[in-house]
Design an enzyme around this catalytic site. Structure first.
Site, PDB file in Angstrom:
ATOM      1  N   HIS A  88     -28.181  -3.032 -16.306  1.00 25.40           N
ATOM      2  CA  HIS A  88     -27.153  -4.039 -16.579  1.00 25.40           C
ATOM      3  C   HIS A  88     -27.829  -5.235 -17.246  1.00 25.40           C
ATOM      4  CE1 HIS A  88     -28.793  -6.066 -13.094  1.00 25.40           C
ATOM      5  NE2 HIS A  88     -28.547  -5.009 -12.339  1.00 25.40           N
ATOM      6  N   GLY A 144     -28.834  -8.000 -16.204  1.00 24.19           N
ATOM      7  CA  GLY A 144     -29.990  -8.548 -15.490  1.00 24.19           C
ATOM      8  C   GLY A 144     -31.272  -7.866 -15.961  1.00 24.19           C
ATOM      9  N   HIS A 145     -31.212  -6.530 -16.035  1.00 22.62           N
ATOM     10  CA  HIS A 145     -32.385  -5.797 -16.527  1.00 22.62           C
ATOM     11  C   HIS A 145     -32.685  -6.161 -17.990  1.00 22.62           C
ATOM     12  CE1 HIS A 145     -30.763  -2.844 -13.389  1.00 22.62           C
ATOM     13  NE2 HIS A 145     -31.984  -3.101 -12.944  1.00 22.62           N
ATOM     14  N   VAL A 201     -29.631 -13.193 -13.524  1.00 19.88           N
ATOM     15  CA  VAL A 201     -28.488 -13.170 -14.453  1.00 19.88           C
ATOM     16  C   VAL A 201     -27.227 -12.938 -13.635  1.00 19.88           C
ATOM     17  CG1 VAL A 201     -27.450 -11.984 -16.418  1.00 19.88           C
ATOM     18  CG2 VAL A 201     -29.925 -12.326 -16.321  1.00 19.88           C
TER      19      VAL A 201
HETATM   20  P1  AMP Z   1     -33.681  -2.620  -9.741  1.00 24.44           P
HETATM   21  O1  AMP Z   1     -33.331  -1.654 -10.831  1.00 24.44           O
HETATM   22  O2  AMP Z   1     -32.505  -3.109  -8.978  1.00 24.44           O
HETATM   23  O3  AMP Z   1     -34.833  -2.156  -8.893  1.00 24.44           O
HETATM   24  O4  AMP Z   1     -34.210  -3.908 -10.496  1.00 24.44           O
HETATM   25  C1  AMP Z   1     -35.236  -3.830 -11.457  1.00 24.44           C
HETATM   26  C2  AMP Z   1     -35.666  -5.222 -11.796  1.00 24.44           C
HETATM   27  O5  AMP Z   1     -34.543  -5.945 -12.312  1.00 24.44           O
HETATM   28  C3  AMP Z   1     -36.175  -6.005 -10.576  1.00 24.44           C
HETATM   29  O6  AMP Z   1     -37.298  -6.776 -10.965  1.00 24.44           O
HETATM   30  C4  AMP Z   1     -34.992  -6.868 -10.237  1.00 24.44           C
HETATM   31  O7  AMP Z   1     -35.347  -8.069  -9.587  1.00 24.44           O
HETATM   32  C5  AMP Z   1     -34.420  -7.155 -11.610  1.00 24.44           C
HETATM   33  N1  AMP Z   1     -33.009  -7.559 -11.516  1.00 24.44           N
HETATM   34  C6  AMP Z   1     -32.012  -6.909 -10.874  1.00 24.44           C
HETATM   35  N2  AMP Z   1     -30.860  -7.610 -10.965  1.00 24.44           N
HETATM   36  C7  AMP Z   1     -31.141  -8.728 -11.669  1.00 24.44           C
HETATM   37  C8  AMP Z   1     -30.388  -9.866 -12.096  1.00 24.44           C
HETATM   38  N3  AMP Z   1     -29.101  -9.995 -11.807  1.00 24.44           N
HETATM   39  N4  AMP Z   1     -31.026 -10.832 -12.799  1.00 24.44           N
HETATM   40  C9  AMP Z   1     -32.347 -10.718 -13.102  1.00 24.44           C
HETATM   41  N5  AMP Z   1     -33.124  -9.671 -12.740  1.00 24.44           N
HETATM   42  C10 AMP Z   1     -32.532  -8.692 -12.028  1.00 24.44           C
END
Ligand code: AMP
Length: 290
Positions: A32, A34-35, A173
């Protein structure tokens, strides 16, 4: 964009290394915005490798490992136009062996917050991050501030075990209405999605109180709790001073305000990292020297 499925294929990263510092963005997929913001941060720094791997060892019994959203092709289609150089998307057998005997024991940053409700979670996170660092060998790794405790635990591992990697925490994000983006948001019904907003509102209210001069930790925590009454289960509201991670009596300097709650069956987390000074209260990095 190179798609790498095995350890052996990681050799292709050597050609990227010649172009500059290799920048690594580990994810579990279901990508998404954020990533994508982590990827944008990474692209400014050097050639970029994104990993996509739903790590079994960081999920506890009864958690959502089996139903965690997985759609590799959709994720690859989203990453290619961003200019990502390589994606490492291994099967579990590339990273885990039934004979593995050694794991990373997390330090103090695995205590409190999610550490209490998710025993073994941070050992799982640190062990996979250590493996990925050893295989990808990045100069820089970018993580999200959204998972603040995870970032602090990884930073402690990097420091304690002398991993030669520089860490960056990218800001959280949010959706336009404030909800922190998360792969788990897609579990929410419309009604739950509306109720989930109280997490970010409680953090904004705390920010407002601090901006108005409130410094008493109990008062800020009580105010946040009172705004969180519509969640189905409040797991924690915690305030930690940084870099000590202690609970302060009075809030001053870099401070982590964090919430975890269930809305319906979905477990959501959110936080704010604030630098609380006498004249201003601003969002800041989890890292000391930023
Ligand atoms: P995940 O796929 O949930 O393990 O997240 C992968 C990376 O994306 C991790 O470093 C998370 O902290 C980061 N991440 C997940 N959601 C967000 C967001 N909303 N804003 C910024 N980084 C994010």
């Amino acid at each position: 964009m190179r798609i790498i499925r095995t350890r052996d294929e990681l050799k292709v990263l050597d050609s990227l290394r010649q172009r500059g510092d290799l920048v690594f963005v580990p994810t579990m997929g279901a990508l998404h915005s954020g990533h994508f913001s982590l990827v944008e941060t990474a692209l400014d720094l050097g050639p970029v490798v994104v990993s996509i791997f739903v790590n079994p060892t960081q999920f506890g019994p009864g958690e959502d490992f089996d139903r965690y959203p997985r759609d590799l092709q959709a994720d690859l289609d989203l990453l290619a136009p961003l200019g990502v150089d390589a994606v490492f998307a291994p099967e579990a057998g590339q990273l885990y062996d039934a004979d593995d005997q050694v794991t990373v024991a997390p330090g103090r940053f695995a205590e409190g917050l999610c550490g209490a409700g998710r025993p073994g979670h941070f050992a799982g996170v640190l062990t996979i991050v250590a493996k990925l660092f050893n295989l990808v060998r990045p100069e820089i790794a970018v993580f999200g501030r959204k998972d603040a405790q995870q970032f602090l635990a990884i930073a402690e591992m990097v420091r304690s075990l002398a991993f030669p990697v520089r860490l960056i925490d990218a800001p959280t994000v949010r959706e336009a209405d404030g909800l922190a983006m998360s792969s788990r948001n897609r579990y929410l019904s419309n009604e739950e999605r509306k109720r989930a907003l109280v997490l970010s509102s409680a953090l904004s209210a705390a920010h407002g109180l601090l901006a108005d001069g409130e410094r008493d930790t109990d008062a800020v925590e009580v105010a946040m709790r009172s705004l969180l009454s519509s969640v189905d289960r409040l797991e924690y509201v915690e305030i930690h001073a940084l870099p000590t991670y202690a609970r302060p009596n009075r809030i001053q300097g870099r401070t982590l305000l964090a919430i975890a709650a269930r809305v319906g069956a979905t477990r959501l987390i959110d936080n704010l990292v604030l630098n609380v000074a006498s004249a201003s209260v601003n969002e800041c990095s989890l890292l000391e020297d930023d």
